[in-house]
Design a protein around this motif. Structure first.
Motif, mmCIF file in Angstrom:
data_model
loop_
_atom_site.group_PDB
_atom_site.id
_atom_site.type_symbol
_atom_site.label_atom_id
_atom_site.label_comp_id
_atom_site.label_asym_id
_atom_site.label_seq_id
_atom_site.Cartn_x
_atom_site.Cartn_y
_atom_site.Cartn_z
ATOM 1 N N GLY A 108 -25.857 -16.476 8.239
ATOM 2 C CA GLY A 108 -25.348 -16.831 9.561
ATOM 3 C C GLY A 108 -25.811 -18.200 10.008
ATOM 4 N N LEU A 109 -27.076 -18.516 9.754
ATOM 5 C CA LEU A 109 -27.605 -19.829 10.128
ATOM 6 C C LEU A 109 -26.959 -20.945 9.321
ATOM 7 N N SER A 110 -26.743 -20.702 8.033
ATOM 8 C CA SER A 110 -26.098 -21.715 7.186
ATOM 9 C C SER A 110 -24.697 -22.020 7.697
ATOM 10 N N GLY A 111 -23.964 -20.954 8.030
ATOM 11 C CA GLY A 111 -22.628 -21.153 8.573
ATOM 12 C C GLY A 111 -22.655 -21.845 9.919
ATOM 13 N N ALA A 112 -23.655 -21.514 10.742
ATOM 14 C CA ALA A 112 -23.762 -22.125 12.070
ATOM 15 C C ALA A 112 -24.078 -23.616 11.983
ATOM 16 N N PHE A 113 -24.925 -24.008 11.027
ATOM 17 C CA PHE A 113 -25.243 -25.428 10.859
ATOM 18 C C PHE A 113 -23.988 -26.230 10.516
ATOM 19 N N LEU A 114 -23.160 -25.679 9.620
ATOM 20 C CA LEU A 114 -21.912 -26.359 9.256
ATOM 21 C C LEU A 114 -20.977 -26.454 10.465
ATOM 22 N N ALA A 115 -20.883 -25.350 11.227
ATOM 23 C CA ALA A 115 -20.004 -25.343 12.392
ATOM 24 C C ALA A 115 -20.492 -26.332 13.450
#
Length: 288
Positions: free
Chosen positions: A165-172
């Protein structure tokens, strides 16, 4: 006041939806449940996708699709798997480590600096996760290993879900900062990415789920409340109040889940209540 109500509403939405998803986890695998959930949520946000500006940068869209693949297709599948093994309360408590881990990742990846209060928050959240781990270990001794193994694997799944979730949030967040796309548009594209990543398991998923009509309606309600409603309320929070306060209020989900745990056959115990309170205190130290 609007932001406060929206933040508490988002926490309630995620808690209630998580309880509904958990009640369905015995009827369908976590990955198929995630595919169904994301397909329904993407359908609701279809008007947002159809109204995207024609000059939207292809690179931004690609990054958001990858973000959805990592954070939603993979992350939510791990999360739903953790729900079945840990229960709503424990899973949401581990999920509360997200803001703290994000702060630590900012130090390691982006060279940010953390104050002593931030480090205190990290220690408190770590204590909450340790309490859950100790419960798993205790259960493994008391229940001949079967339940304890479930709890241990659930804890690992929950932690992996947080990382995804954090990895996806950083990209977003990178896209939100560098493009003109709105939070609602980025959320819709991310959901689409999550759904596209799960298409291989979608074939016949609704029929093979063996869900009754009532359970199918539970899935629809949980998706509307937890995925679509939760995201919309989150955007209201980010628009109307400081990020730190908003994140802390939305992190009250583990405390709310204490009452749901009783209905799931997971009565409130001192270690569980302490873990929820430690997680909330840790997020408050890090975010406020």
């Amino acid at each position: 006041m609007t932001g406060v109500l929206a933040a508490l509403g988002a926490a309630m939405a995620w808690t209630g939806a998580s309880a509904l998803w958990r009640s369905l986890s015995g009827r369908v695998t976590a990955i198929r449940l995630n595919a169904l959930k994301n397909g329904l949520a993407s359908l609701v946000f279809l008007p947002v996708l159809l109204m995207l500006p024609r000059d939207t940068e292809a690179e931004a869209v690609l990054l958001l699709l990858i973000s959805g693949l990592i954070g939603i297709a993979a992350g939510d599948s791990f999360y739903l798997g953790a729900l079945r093994r840990l229960g709503t309360r424990r899973t949401l408590t581990v999920e509360a480590s997200g803001p703290v881990l994000a702060s630590i990742a900012g130090v390691l990846v982006m060279g940010d600096s953390l104050s002593s209060r931030n480090w205190l928050g990290a220690i408190l959240v770590s204590g909450a996760v340790v309490l859950i781990a100790l419960q798993a270990k205790e259960a493994s001794h008391q229940q001949e290993g079967e339940i304890g193994t479930e709890l241990s694997s659930g804890l690992m799944l929950a932690l992996v879900a947080v990382i995804c979730g954090l990895s996806g949030a950083f990209l977003a967040r990178h896209v939100l900062i560098s493009s003109e796309l709105t939070p609602l548009q980025t959320a819709a594209i991310r959901l689409l990415g999550g759904w596209l990543g799960l298409i291989p398991v979608m074939k016949g998923a609704w029929r093979r789920s063996a869900m009754t009509r009532q359970e199918q309606w539970k899935l629809v309600v949980a998706t509307l409340i937890g995925t679509n409603g939760g995201i919309l309320l989150q955007q209201v929070v980010l628009q109307t109040m400081p990020v730190g306060q908003g994140v802390t209020l939305m992190a009250t989900a583990p405390v709310m889940a204490l009452f749901i745990g009783r209905m799931e056959g997971d009565p409130i115990q001192l270690p569980g209540a302490a873990a929820a309170v430690l997680a909330l205190a840790g997020v408050a130290c890090t975010s406020l």
